[in-house]
Design a protein around this motif. Structure first.
Motif, short mmCIF file in Angstrom:
data_model
loop_
_atom_site.label_atom_id
_atom_site.label_comp_id
_atom_site.label_asym_id
_atom_site.label_seq_id
_atom_site.Cartn_x
_atom_site.Cartn_y
_atom_site.Cartn_z
N SER A 35 0.79 -1.22 0.01
CA SER A 35 -0.06 0.14 -0.02
C SER A 35 0.79 1.19 -0.01
O SER A 35 0.24 2.40 -0.58
CB SER A 35 -1.05 0.04 1.11
N LEU A 36 1.86 1.14 0.69
CA LEU A 36 2.77 2.43 0.93
C LEU A 36 3.91 2.59 -0.30
O LEU A 36 4.73 3.52 -0.38
CB LEU A 36 3.38 2.52 2.32
N GLY A 37 4.12 1.47 -1.04
CA GLY A 37 5.23 1.62 -2.06
C GLY A 37 6.48 1.26 -1.40
O GLY A 37 7.65 1.89 -2.29
N VAL A 38 6.52 0.54 -0.38
CA VAL A 38 8.17 0.25 0.22
C VAL A 38 8.28 -1.10 0.38
O VAL A 38 7.37 -1.98 -0.03
CB VAL A 38 8.15 1.21 1.53
N THR A 39 9.61 -1.55 0.82
CA THR A 39 9.80 -2.96 1.12
C THR A 39 8.94 -3.50 2.46
O THR A 39 9.10 -2.64 3.17
CB THR A 39 11.15 -3.41 1.04
N ARG A 87 -3.12 9.36 1.05
CA ARG A 87 -2.55 7.95 0.76
C ARG A 87 -2.40 7.07 2.17
O ARG A 87 -2.93 5.97 2.18
CB ARG A 87 -1.35 7.99 0.31
N ALA A 88 -2.14 7.75 3.20
CA ALA A 88 -2.13 7.05 4.30
C ALA A 88 -3.42 6.76 4.92
O ALA A 88 -3.69 5.52 5.34
CB ALA A 88 -1.33 7.91 5.68
N VAL A 89 -4.16 7.53 4.83
CA VAL A 89 -5.79 7.16 5.30
C VAL A 89 -6.37 6.39 4.41
O VAL A 89 -7.07 5.26 4.85
CB VAL A 89 -6.54 8.50 5.19
N ALA A 90 -5.99 6.12 3.17
CA ALA A 90 -6.56 5.04 2.24
C ALA A 90 -5.84 3.92 2.54
O ALA A 90 -6.66 2.56 2.66
CB ALA A 90 -6.36 5.52 0.73
N ALA A 91 -4.60 4.01 2.74
CA ALA A 91 -3.85 2.70 3.13
C ALA A 91 -4.24 1.92 4.43
O ALA A 91 -4.44 0.73 4.37
CB ALA A 91 -2.41 3.03 3.37
N ALA A 93 -7.45 1.52 5.57
CA ALA A 93 -8.75 0.60 5.09
C ALA A 93 -8.15 -0.51 4.32
O ALA A 93 -8.48 -1.75 4.37
CB ALA A 93 -9.51 1.40 4.38
N SER A 94 -7.04 -0.31 3.07
CA SER A 94 -6.44 -1.13 2.38
C SER A 94 -5.74 -2.23 2.99
O SER A 94 -5.99 -3.53 2.89
CB SER A 94 -5.71 -0.51 1.27
N ILE A 95 -5.02 -2.00 4.17
CA ILE A 95 -4.26 -3.00 4.90
C ILE A 95 -5.21 -3.60 5.80
O ILE A 95 -5.07 -4.86 5.99
CB ILE A 95 -3.17 -2.29 5.90
N LEU A 96 -6.20 -3.24 6.56
CA LEU A 96 -7.16 -3.79 7.13
C LEU A 96 -7.87 -4.92 6.38
O LEU A 96 -8.17 -6.12 6.79
CB LEU A 96 -8.12 -2.95 7.86
N ASP A 97 -8.17 -4.32 5.25
CA ASP A 97 -9.17 -5.40 4.47
C ASP A 97 -8.15 -6.53 3.98
O ASP A 97 -8.60 -7.99 4.08
CB ASP A 97 -9.63 -4.71 3.17
N ARG A 98 -6.90 -6.15 3.60
CA ARG A 98 -6.02 -7.27 3.03
C ARG A 98 -5.54 -8.24 4.12
O ARG A 98 -5.67 -9.58 3.65
CB ARG A 98 -4.89 -6.62 2.31
N VAL A 110 -6.27 0.09 12.32
CA VAL A 110 -4.99 0.14 11.56
C VAL A 110 -4.60 1.46 11.86
O VAL A 110 -5.08 2.30 11.54
CB VAL A 110 -4.88 -0.37 10.28
N ASP A 111 -3.55 1.48 12.75
CA ASP A 111 -2.81 2.81 13.05
C ASP A 111 -1.58 2.81 12.13
O ASP A 111 -0.80 2.10 12.27
CB ASP A 111 -2.56 3.11 14.42
N ILE A 112 -1.27 4.19 11.36
CA ILE A 112 0.01 4.20 10.71
C ILE A 112 0.61 5.32 11.23
O ILE A 112 0.04 6.38 11.17
CB ILE A 112 -0.40 4.33 9.16
N ARG A 113 1.87 5.45 11.20
CA ARG A 113 2.84 6.41 11.59
C ARG A 113 3.95 6.42 10.20
O ARG A 113 4.47 5.64 10.24
CB ARG A 113 3.60 6.40 12.72
#
Length: 126
Positions: A35-39, A87-91, A93-98, A110-113
């Motif tokens: 979701s965030l485009g990193v490894t 993108r962080a807000v959208a991520a 929901a995407s991460i929770l679903d995945r 899901v909390d993202i920093r």
């Protein structure tokens, strides 16, 4: 269904199935990285109990376009999926679903920093 087939099926269903914290963490890191485009190695994941459900806390960088590319073409931000905030807000929901889809675990949130930015010349990261 014969009595023997029913007994075999019941025996196959006996017992417990558990997913280790390490396996859940690997799934969460992969989903966040996607979701965030990193490894996945750049993502830290921690779990906590949230009234019987799992709460996931993530710390990760996010891929962004170079500032030079944005100055040349302001549409580069949109090509990456919007602002870092959007993108962080959208991520989340995407991460929770995945994670739920892949593991079957019930997540409450899901909390993202965002810990940094990884500059990329490419377009959309996901």
């Amino acid at each position: 269904m014969s009595g023997t087939a029913g007994a075999v099926r019941a025996a196959a269903m006996a017992g417990h199935t558990r997913i280790s914290t390490q396996a859940l963490t690997s799934v969460a890191r992969a989903a966040a990285a996607e979701s965030l485009g990193v490894t996945p190695q750049e993502v830290r994941a921690e779990w906590s109990d949230d009234d019987g459900l799992l709460a996931l806390s993530l710390v990760a960088p996010i891929t962004v376009p170079s500032l030079t590319a944005v100055l040349r073409d302001a549409g580069r931000v949109a090509a990456f999926g919007g602002s870092i905030w959007d993108r962080a807000v959208a991520a989340k929901a995407s991460i929770l679903d995945r994670v739920t889809e892949l593991s079957g675990a019930q997540l409450s949130r899901v909390d993202i920093r965002i810990s940094g930015a990884s500059v990329s010349e490419g377009g959309r990261v996901h």
